[in-house]
Design a protein around this motif. Structure first.
Motif, PDB file in Angstrom:
ATOM      1  N   THR A  59     -28.158  14.832   3.826  1.00 34.57           N
ATOM      2  CA  THR A  59     -26.711  14.586   3.826  1.00 34.57           C
ATOM      3  C   THR A  59     -26.306  13.655   4.966  1.00 34.57           C
ATOM      4  N   SER A  60     -27.013  13.737   6.106  1.00 33.95           N
ATOM      5  CA  SER A  60     -26.726  12.833   7.224  1.00 33.95           C
ATOM      6  C   SER A  60     -27.045  11.393   6.842  1.00 33.95           C
ATOM      7  N   VAL A  61     -28.138  11.209   6.103  1.00 42.30           N
ATOM      8  CA  VAL A  61     -28.515   9.860   5.656  1.00 42.30           C
ATOM      9  C   VAL A  61     -27.446   9.326   4.712  1.00 42.30           C
ATOM     10  N   TYR A  62     -27.024  10.132   3.757  1.00 41.11           N
ATOM     11  CA  TYR A  62     -25.987   9.700   2.825  1.00 41.11           C
ATOM     12  C   TYR A  62     -24.696   9.328   3.574  1.00 41.11           C
ATOM     13  N   ARG A  63     -24.312  10.181   4.526  1.00 37.23           N
ATOM     14  CA  ARG A  63     -23.096   9.925   5.290  1.00 37.23           C
ATOM     15  C   ARG A  63     -23.180   8.591   6.036  1.00 37.23           C
ATOM     16  N   LYS A 113     -36.513   2.449   1.001  1.00 34.44           N
ATOM     17  CA  LYS A 113     -36.676   3.899   0.882  1.00 34.44           C
ATOM     18  C   LYS A 113     -35.363   4.563   0.486  1.00 34.44           C
ATOM     19  N   GLY A 114     -35.500   5.678  -0.211  1.00 42.10           N
ATOM     20  CA  GLY A 114     -34.337   6.463  -0.600  1.00 42.10           C
ATOM     21  C   GLY A 114     -33.961   7.450   0.502  1.00 42.10           C
ATOM     22  N   ALA A 115     -32.849   8.135   0.279  1.00 42.75           N
ATOM     23  CA  ALA A 115     -32.322   9.064   1.276  1.00 42.75           C
ATOM     24  C   ALA A 115     -33.307  10.185   1.605  1.00 42.75           C
ATOM     25  N   THR A 116     -33.997  10.699   0.595  1.00 40.74           N
ATOM     26  CA  THR A 116     -34.946  11.789   0.829  1.00 40.74           C
ATOM     27  C   THR A 116     -36.107  11.324   1.691  1.00 40.74           C
ATOM     28  N   GLU A 117     -36.639  10.155   1.415  1.00 39.94           N
ATOM     29  CA  GLU A 117     -37.762   9.622   2.202  1.00 39.94           C
ATOM     30  C   GLU A 117     -37.343   9.332   3.649  1.00 39.94           C
ATOM     31  N   ILE A 118     -36.159   8.761   3.808  1.00 41.88           N
ATOM     32  CA  ILE A 118     -35.649   8.455   5.153  1.00 41.88           C
ATOM     33  C   ILE A 118     -35.448   9.749   5.943  1.00 41.88           C
ATOM     34  N   ALA A 119     -34.855  10.731   5.301  1.00 45.31           N
ATOM     35  CA  ALA A 119     -34.602  12.011   5.964  1.00 45.31           C
ATOM     36  C   ALA A 119     -35.909  12.659   6.418  1.00 45.31           C
ATOM     37  N   ARG A 128     -20.913  14.013  22.746  1.00 44.02           N
ATOM     38  CA  ARG A 128     -22.361  14.058  22.641  1.00 44.02           C
ATOM     39  C   ARG A 128     -22.899  12.713  22.156  1.00 44.02           C
ATOM     40  N   LYS A 129     -24.043  12.323  22.669  1.00 38.65           N
ATOM     41  CA  LYS A 129     -24.685  11.080  22.228  1.00 38.65           C
ATOM     42  C   LYS A 129     -25.200  11.264  20.802  1.00 38.65           C
ATOM     43  N   ALA A 130     -25.193  10.181  20.040  1.00 39.59           N
ATOM     44  CA  ALA A 130     -25.669  10.227  18.660  1.00 39.59           C
ATOM     45  C   ALA A 130     -27.148  10.591  18.650  1.00 39.59           C
ATOM     46  N   SER A 131     -27.516  11.496  17.763  1.00 38.25           N
ATOM     47  CA  SER A 131     -28.911  11.931  17.694  1.00 38.25           C
ATOM     48  C   SER A 131     -29.676  11.196  16.595  1.00 38.25           C
ATOM     49  N   ILE A 132     -28.981  10.399  15.809  1.00 37.51           N
ATOM     50  CA  ILE A 132     -29.606   9.655  14.713  1.00 37.51           C
ATOM     51  C   ILE A 132     -29.464   8.165  14.978  1.00 37.51           C
ATOM     52  N   ASP A 133     -30.557   7.456  14.832  1.00 32.41           N
ATOM     53  CA  ASP A 133     -30.560   6.011  15.025  1.00 32.41           C
ATOM     54  C   ASP A 133     -30.059   5.362  13.734  1.00 32.41           C
ATOM     55  N   VAL A 134     -28.795   4.932  13.744  1.00 29.44           N
ATOM     56  CA  VAL A 134     -28.148   4.358  12.567  1.00 29.44           C
ATOM     57  C   VAL A 134     -28.878   3.102  12.103  1.00 29.44           C
ATOM     58  N   ASN A 135     -29.273   2.257  13.046  1.00 26.03           N
ATOM     59  CA  ASN A 135     -29.967   1.010  12.700  1.00 26.03           C
ATOM     60  C   ASN A 135     -31.293   1.288  12.003  1.00 26.03           C
ATOM     61  N   GLU A 136     -32.002   2.323  12.419  1.00 30.35           N
ATOM     62  CA  GLU A 136     -33.280   2.676  11.798  1.00 30.35           C
ATOM     63  C   GLU A 136     -33.066   3.157  10.368  1.00 30.35           C
ATOM     64  N   VAL A 137     -32.013   3.937  10.144  1.00 27.38           N
ATOM     65  CA  VAL A 137     -31.706   4.405   8.791  1.00 27.38           C
ATOM     66  C   VAL A 137     -31.416   3.204   7.891  1.00 27.38           C
ATOM     67  N   LYS A 138     -30.597   2.284   8.377  1.00 27.43           N
ATOM     68  CA  LYS A 138     -30.251   1.087   7.589  1.00 27.43           C
ATOM     69  C   LYS A 138     -31.470   0.215   7.339  1.00 27.43           C
ATOM     70  N   ARG A 139     -32.323   0.047   8.373  1.00 28.60           N
ATOM     71  CA  ARG A 139     -33.526  -0.785   8.234  1.00 28.60           C
ATOM     72  C   ARG A 139     -34.451  -0.201   7.171  1.00 28.60           C
ATOM     73  N   MET A 140     -34.661   1.116   7.211  1.00 34.18           N
ATOM     74  CA  MET A 140     -35.558   1.753   6.237  1.00 34.18           C
ATOM     75  C   MET A 140     -35.016   1.603   4.816  1.00 34.18           C
ATOM     76  N   ARG A 141     -33.698   1.648   4.696  1.00 34.18           N
ATOM     77  CA  ARG A 141     -33.079   1.513   3.382  1.00 34.18           C
ATOM     78  C   ARG A 141     -33.174   0.058   2.881  1.00 34.18           C
ATOM     79  N   ASN A 142     -32.766  -0.891   3.740  1.00 34.81           N
ATOM     80  CA  ASN A 142     -32.684  -2.297   3.336  1.00 34.81           C
ATOM     81  C   ASN A 142     -34.021  -3.010   3.316  1.00 34.81           C
ATOM     82  N   GLU A 143     -34.843  -2.809   4.328  1.00 37.15           N
ATOM     83  CA  GLU A 143     -36.104  -3.545   4.426  1.00 37.15           C
ATOM     84  C   GLU A 143     -37.261  -2.858   3.711  1.00 37.15           C
ATOM     85  N   GLU A 144     -37.293  -1.546   3.759  1.00 32.31           N
ATOM     86  CA  GLU A 144     -38.408  -0.824   3.154  1.00 32.31           C
ATOM     87  C   GLU A 144     -38.052  -0.267   1.778  1.00 32.31           C
TER      88      GLU A 144
END
Length: 182
Positions: free
Chosen positions: A173-177, A159-165, A141-157
């Motif tokens: 839990t997906s964000v933490y993983r 944001k914490g895991a709850t806000e990103i989720a 199955r293709k990935a349903s979560i954009d890994v780069n977007e999660v990292k960008r929101m964490r590093n550039e903005e």
């Protein structure tokens, strides 16, 4: 002493007409039908109902043994249950009649071959999947979560895991993983 029929196909787009006609021709007074896999007894409501209803002296008729079960364990279990109730099992397309010694022997042989066929089909399926994976065709199955977007929101903005989720509509839990794996 009544004659009951059982007809089964594996998928909803398959037709029961041929089995129904054969069971009618065999003198079945009541025919129970279902469209469900025969690889196990789970989910086979009509078969369960029929097995509970059959009484001493009744006969259960199927067109072929593989309509009743796809594994030797299930077939043997059903046969034992029928035998303990005094119910005979017959097949319209195979010389099976558990009321005779020859019929019982043929019944056992057909059950072994039905299970063998199922196992071969599973092996071929696994071989096909392995080949497709090796050829790069089967990738899952293709990935349903954009890994780069999660990292960008964490590093550039910042944001914490709850806000990103919440922002991406995914589980925390997906964000933490994802963050732990990078």
């Amino acid at each position: 002493m009544a004659i009951y029929g059982y007809a089964r196909v594996s998928t909803t787009d398959q037709d029961l007409t041929i089995q129904r006609k054969a069971l009618d021709a065999a003198g079945c007074e009541i025919i129970r039908e279902e469209k469900v896999s025969g690889t196990s007894r789970q989910g086979r409501v009509e078969l369960k109902t029929l097995l509970e209803f059959l009484r001493d002296g009744d006969t259960l008729v199927v067109t072929r043994l593989d309509r009743l079960a796809r594994s030797m364990d299930d077939l043997s279990s059903i046969a034992r249950e029928l035998h303990s109730k005094g119910v005979a099992l017959k097949a319209t397309e195979q010389p099976v009649d558990t009321g005779t010694a020859a019929g019982k022997a043929f019944f056992q042989m057909l059950g072994v071959f039905a299970e063998f066929e199922t196992n071969l089909r599973k092996e071929r399926q696994l071989e096909g999947i392995a080949k497709a994976k090796a050829d790069g065709v089967y990738k899952g199955r293709k990935a349903s979560i954009d890994v780069n977007e999660v990292k960008r929101m964490r590093n550039e903005e910042g944001k914490g895991a709850t806000e990103i989720a919440r922002a991406l509509g995914i589980a925390r839990t997906s964000v933490y993983r994802l963050l732990e794996s990078s």
